[in-house]
Design a protein around this motif. Structure first.
Motif, mmCIF file in Angstrom:
data_model
loop_
_atom_site.group_PDB
_atom_site.id
_atom_site.type_symbol
_atom_site.label_atom_id
_atom_site.label_comp_id
_atom_site.label_asym_id
_atom_site.label_seq_id
_atom_site.Cartn_x
_atom_site.Cartn_y
_atom_site.Cartn_z
ATOM 1 N N ALA A 12 0.864 -1.340 0.213
ATOM 2 C CA ALA A 12 0.191 0.186 0.090
ATOM 3 C C ALA A 12 1.088 1.131 -0.195
ATOM 4 N N LEU A 13 2.213 0.704 0.277
ATOM 5 C CA LEU A 13 3.459 2.553 0.595
ATOM 6 C C LEU A 13 3.375 2.040 -1.175
ATOM 7 N N MET A 14 3.577 1.036 -1.187
ATOM 8 C CA MET A 14 4.572 1.776 -2.562
ATOM 9 C C MET A 14 3.295 2.288 -3.376
ATOM 10 N N VAL A 15 1.991 1.378 -3.598
ATOM 11 C CA VAL A 15 1.185 2.622 -4.647
ATOM 12 C C VAL A 15 0.650 3.592 -3.919
ATOM 13 N N LYS B 285 5.983 11.666 -4.974
ATOM 14 C CA LYS B 285 5.517 11.144 -6.677
ATOM 15 C C LYS B 285 5.533 9.249 -6.733
ATOM 16 N N ARG B 286 4.518 9.232 -7.412
ATOM 17 C CA ARG B 286 3.935 8.112 -7.767
ATOM 18 C C ARG B 286 4.975 6.907 -9.233
ATOM 19 N N GLY B 287 5.034 5.798 -8.720
ATOM 20 C CA GLY B 287 5.830 5.250 -9.334
ATOM 21 C C GLY B 287 7.129 4.562 -9.235
ATOM 22 N N THR B 288 7.779 4.807 -10.351
ATOM 23 C CA THR B 288 9.273 3.493 -9.527
ATOM 24 C C THR B 288 9.770 4.644 -10.334
ATOM 25 N N LEU C 254 13.879 1.551 -1.635
ATOM 26 C CA LEU C 254 13.423 2.619 -1.013
ATOM 27 C C LEU C 254 11.859 3.024 -1.009
ATOM 28 N N ILE C 255 11.240 3.264 -0.260
ATOM 29 C CA ILE C 255 10.554 3.708 -0.524
ATOM 30 C C ILE C 255 9.987 4.982 0.111
ATOM 31 N N VAL C 256 8.929 5.522 -0.845
ATOM 32 C CA VAL C 256 8.401 7.003 -0.362
ATOM 33 C C VAL C 256 7.308 7.284 -0.744
ATOM 34 N N SER C 257 6.871 7.302 0.619
ATOM 35 C CA SER C 257 4.674 7.604 -0.029
ATOM 36 C C SER C 257 3.957 8.277 0.989
#
Ligand SMILES: [Zn+2]
Length: 312
Positions: A55-58, A273-276, A265-268
């Motif tokens: 969910a954090l990645m989404v 921003k969204r995506g990779t 690395l996850i920034v949420s």
């Protein structure tokens, strides 16, 4: 009898009060939840059931290949001492001085924990750190209003670290709920211990199970954040990373081993921003991203190696 103009003017005054009162005009308070999960391979996260990390990645941007060594400097070992030092200071080992887990040569006086940089710019900011690896609390963490270690004995079992991690998470949840931190760091240790005991690989059930338990702890802290009474007036950034991967039952000397060199690395959050990530990101980018969200522009004399990544 009032004229239409008078009525309109009264209505406008009311609207002005409603929409321009200090409470509604205030910027949301920027806050950060920073989570470190030791020794976690991204391909094993993909194998594991991790609804909270997913969910954090989404709701943000992530990299499945965040490098744990820089282009400029790579002489330190690929282990936790240098890794967490980079993750918490934003500089590589030639600056923070930690090349292995002995911590000899550490220079956190010149290259301190990002909490210290935050407080340098915003002295009233509140910081808290909950870890299950004692050296972080003992050597690295400075300028913390709360600094707690839950590791009771070194080299405990996976079950021991599951207990420590749960206690650290309990304390973080309580702090998020009852206090008002601006930046909170939570470290989870059991995935690394599972890797050293059973193997760092997505095909190793015990390693994957440890990641799934870590994900549940992440979920509990996220629920605490969302449950804050003031959550609607806040803008939380959630950053998650790891200090290294692993191969076989270890990760030392992994300078040429992609499975060890790559973290994630996850920034949420709303500010992410969204995506990779299209660009290469590094461990040292994580704390600088956190500082940027908290409104701290790095000073040149801090000599940070990282840069803010993944923010809108
Ligand atoms: Zn390790």
């Amino acid at each position: 009898m009032k004229t239409v103009a008078q009525l309109l003017s009264a209505l406008c005054a009311l609207c002005f009060l409603l929409f321009h009162s200090p409470a509604s005009a205030a910027e949301p308070a920027k806050k950060v939840l920073y989570i470190g999960i030791d020794g976690t391979r991204f391909d094993a996260i993909e194998k594991a059931a991790t609804p909270n990390l997913d969910a954090l990645m989404v709701n943000g941007i992530h990299s499945p290949a965040c490098l744990i060594l820089g282009e400029r400097y790579q002489k330190n070992d690929t282990i936790s001492g240098p890794g967490w030092s980079s993750i918490l200071t934003g500089v590589w080992a030639d600056k923070h001085g930690v090349h292995d887990n002995s911590f000899t040569g550490r220079n956190y006086a010149d290259f301190p924990h990002f909490f210290a940089r935050l407080k340098e710019v915003r002295p009233n900011a509140k910081t808290a750190s909950f870890v299950t690896w004692k050296p972080i609390a003992e050597y690295i963490t400075s300028a913390a209003d709360v600094n707690q270690n839950f590791e009771e004995k070194e080299k405990g079992s996976v079950a021991d670290y599951d207990r420590y991690d749960t206690q650290a998470t309990d304390a973080a949840v309580k702090h998020i709920t009852e206090a008002n931190p601006d930046a909170l760091f939570l470290y989870i240790g059991q995935v690394d211990v599972a890797g050293h005991t059973h193997g760092f690989h997505p095909a190793v059930p015990e390693y994957v199970a440890a990641i799934e338990r870590a994900d549940k702890l992440v979920g509990r802290t996220l629920a605490a954040v969302k449950g804050r009474k003031t959550f609607a007036e806040e803008d939380w950034l959630v950053v998650v990373t790891s200090d290294h991967g692993g191969q076989g039952k270890g990760h030392g000397g992994g300078h040429k081993t992609p499975e060890i060199l790559n973290s994630f690395l996850i920034v949420s959050g709303a500010a992410a921003k969204r995506g990779t990530f299209d660009e290469q990101v590094y461990l040292v980018d994580a704390p600088v991203t956190v500082l940027a969200h908290l409104g701290v522009k790095p000073k040149d004399e801090w000599k940070l190696d990282g840069r803010a990544a993944g923010l809108k």
